[in-house]
Enzyme design. Structure first.
Site, PDB file in Angstrom:
ATOM      1  N   GLY A  46       0.827  -1.189   0.000  1.00 21.41           N
ATOM      2  CA  GLY A  46       0.000   0.000   0.000  1.00 21.41           C
ATOM      3  C   GLY A  46       0.866   1.245   0.000  1.00 21.41           C
ATOM      4  O   GLY A  46       2.060   1.181   0.320  1.00 21.41           O
ATOM      5  N   GLN A  51       3.100   9.894   1.320  1.00 19.12           N
ATOM      6  CA  GLN A  51       4.419   9.239   1.220  1.00 19.12           C
ATOM      7  C   GLN A  51       5.198   9.640  -0.021  1.00 19.12           C
ATOM      8  O   GLN A  51       6.402   9.409  -0.098  1.00 19.12           O
ATOM      9  CB  GLN A  51       4.256   7.715   1.241  1.00 19.12           C
ATOM     10  CG  GLN A  51       3.818   7.194   2.609  1.00 19.12           C
ATOM     11  CD  GLN A  51       3.654   5.699   2.562  1.00 19.12           C
ATOM     12  OE1 GLN A  51       2.623   5.193   2.154  1.00 19.12           O
ATOM     13  NE2 GLN A  51       4.686   4.976   2.966  1.00 19.12           N
ATOM     14  N   CYS A  90       6.682  -0.576   6.363  1.00 16.03           N
ATOM     15  CA  CYS A  90       6.155   0.590   5.656  1.00 16.03           C
ATOM     16  C   CYS A  90       7.220   1.049   4.663  1.00 16.03           C
ATOM     17  O   CYS A  90       8.409   1.060   5.002  1.00 16.03           O
ATOM     18  CB  CYS A  90       5.857   1.693   6.667  1.00 16.03           C
ATOM     19  SG  CYS A  90       5.311   3.247   5.939  1.00 16.03           S
ATOM     20  N   LEU A  91       6.813   1.430   3.464  1.00 17.92           N
ATOM     21  CA  LEU A  91       7.790   1.862   2.462  1.00 17.92           C
ATOM     22  C   LEU A  91       8.569   3.099   2.915  1.00 17.92           C
ATOM     23  O   LEU A  91       9.667   3.356   2.430  1.00 17.92           O
ATOM     24  CB  LEU A  91       7.105   2.133   1.119  1.00 17.92           C
ATOM     25  CG  LEU A  91       6.561   0.894   0.385  1.00 17.92           C
ATOM     26  CD1 LEU A  91       5.878   1.304  -0.917  1.00 17.92           C
ATOM     27  CD2 LEU A  91       7.654  -0.115   0.103  1.00 17.92           C
ATOM     28  N   HIS A 132      -3.499   0.798   8.143  1.00 17.02           N
ATOM     29  CA  HIS A 132      -2.165   1.397   7.993  1.00 17.02           C
ATOM     30  C   HIS A 132      -2.205   2.603   7.057  1.00 17.02           C
ATOM     31  O   HIS A 132      -1.676   3.679   7.377  1.00 17.02           O
ATOM     32  CB  HIS A 132      -1.199   0.326   7.454  1.00 17.02           C
ATOM     33  CG  HIS A 132       0.195   0.811   7.204  1.00 17.02           C
ATOM     34  ND1 HIS A 132       1.277   0.361   7.934  1.00 17.02           N
ATOM     35  CD2 HIS A 132       0.704   1.698   6.311  1.00 17.02           C
ATOM     36  CE1 HIS A 132       2.377   0.968   7.499  1.00 17.02           C
ATOM     37  NE2 HIS A 132       2.066   1.779   6.511  1.00 17.02           N
ATOM     38  N   GLU A 133      -2.841   2.419   5.889  1.00 15.45           N
ATOM     39  CA  GLU A 133      -2.810   3.497   4.890  1.00 15.45           C
ATOM     40  C   GLU A 133      -3.669   4.687   5.310  1.00 15.45           C
ATOM     41  O   GLU A 133      -3.298   5.841   5.083  1.00 15.45           O
ATOM     42  CB  GLU A 133      -3.253   2.971   3.517  1.00 15.45           C
ATOM     43  CG  GLU A 133      -2.371   1.870   2.937  1.00 15.45           C
ATOM     44  CD  GLU A 133      -0.881   2.181   2.955  1.00 15.45           C
ATOM     45  OE1 GLU A 133      -0.496   3.364   2.848  1.00 15.45           O
ATOM     46  OE2 GLU A 133      -0.100   1.228   3.111  1.00 15.45           O
ATOM     47  N   HIS A 136      -1.906   6.919   7.598  1.00 15.65           N
ATOM     48  CA  HIS A 136      -0.986   7.859   6.921  1.00 15.65           C
ATOM     49  C   HIS A 136      -1.680   9.178   6.601  1.00 15.65           C
ATOM     50  O   HIS A 136      -1.051  10.245   6.640  1.00 15.65           O
ATOM     51  CB  HIS A 136      -0.486   7.266   5.598  1.00 15.65           C
ATOM     52  CG  HIS A 136       0.759   6.431   5.714  1.00 15.65           C
ATOM     53  ND1 HIS A 136       1.959   6.932   6.164  1.00 15.65           N
ATOM     54  CD2 HIS A 136       0.997   5.135   5.399  1.00 15.65           C
ATOM     55  CE1 HIS A 136       2.873   5.975   6.133  1.00 15.65           C
ATOM     56  NE2 HIS A 136       2.319   4.871   5.677  1.00 15.65           N
TER      57      HIS A 136
HETATM   58 NI    NI Z   1       3.159   3.010   5.353  1.00 14.00          NI
END
Ligand code: NI
Length: 161
Positions: A46, A51, A90-91, A132-133, A136
C-alpha cells in the site's frame, strides 16, 4: 507514469494531515497512476499520497492476491471490529519491521477511481492495510504503535564493513 520519490523516516510531511480531494482532475489521476507504479516498484502492499509528498487523501493498496489494485479517495473508516497482532513494515521505513495491533475487520467508505461512492469491508491482511494506509492520511505511522520489544532493524548489506 513515473516512479515518485518516497518520503522516509523523519520527513515532516509524513506527520501532516492530508486534505480531502474535491475533484478527480488530470493532475490527481496522474498522481494515482504514479502511486500505483511506485508501490509496485518497491513491492509495497500500500501507499498513501503523503508518502510521495502530496497531502491528498488518497491511498492505493495491492495485496497481490489477483484482485488487483484498490484505489481509495477520501476513505473514511465507518466501523472496526476485533484485533489482530501483525508483523508490519512501511515503504517510508524500509529497514524497520515490528509487531503491532490492528483491527481484524474494518468497514470503509470512499470514492473509487471513477469517482463513484464505494463501500469496502476488509478482514485480516486487507483490514491491516486499510488501517495502515488511512493512518498515513492523518499523519499517523506504524512506528507509533509498535508493541514494545518487537522492533527489528534490518541492516543493509555493505561490502566495506
Ligand atoms: Ni506506510
Amino acid at each position: 507514469m513515473a516512479i515518485r520519490n518516497i518520503r522516509e523516516e523523519d520527513d515532516e510531511i509524513l506527520r501532516k494531515k492530508s486534505k480531502e480531494v474535491l475533484e478527480l482532475d488530470e493532475k490527481t489521476r496522474i498522481l494515482i497512476d504514479d502511486m500505483v507504479e511506485t508501490m509496485h516498484k518497491y513491492n509495497g502492499l500500500g501507499l498513501a499520497a503523503a508518502q510521495v509528498g502530496v497531502l491528498k487523501r488518497i491511498v492505493v493498496i495491492d495485496l497481490y492476491d489477483g484482485k488487483g489494485v484498490i484505489v481509495l479517495i477520501n476513505p473514511v473508516i465507518k466501523k472496526q471490529k476485533g484485533t489482530q497482532i501483525v508483523e508490519e513494515g512501511c515503504l517510508s521505513f524500509p529497514n524497520k519491521f515490528a509487531k503491532i495491533e490492528r483491527p481484524e475487520q474494518i468497514w470503509v467508505e470512499a470514492k473509487n477511481i471513477n469517482w463513484e461512492d464505494i463501500k469496502l469491508k476488509g478482514t485480516g491482511l486487507l483490514a491491516q492495510a486499510l488501517s495502515h494506509e488511512i493512518d498515513h492520511l492523518n499523519g499517523e505511522l506504524f512506528i507509533d504503535k509498535i508493541i514494545p520489544g518487537t522492533l527489528e532493524i534490518i541492516k543493509e548489506d555493505t561490502n566495506n564493513e
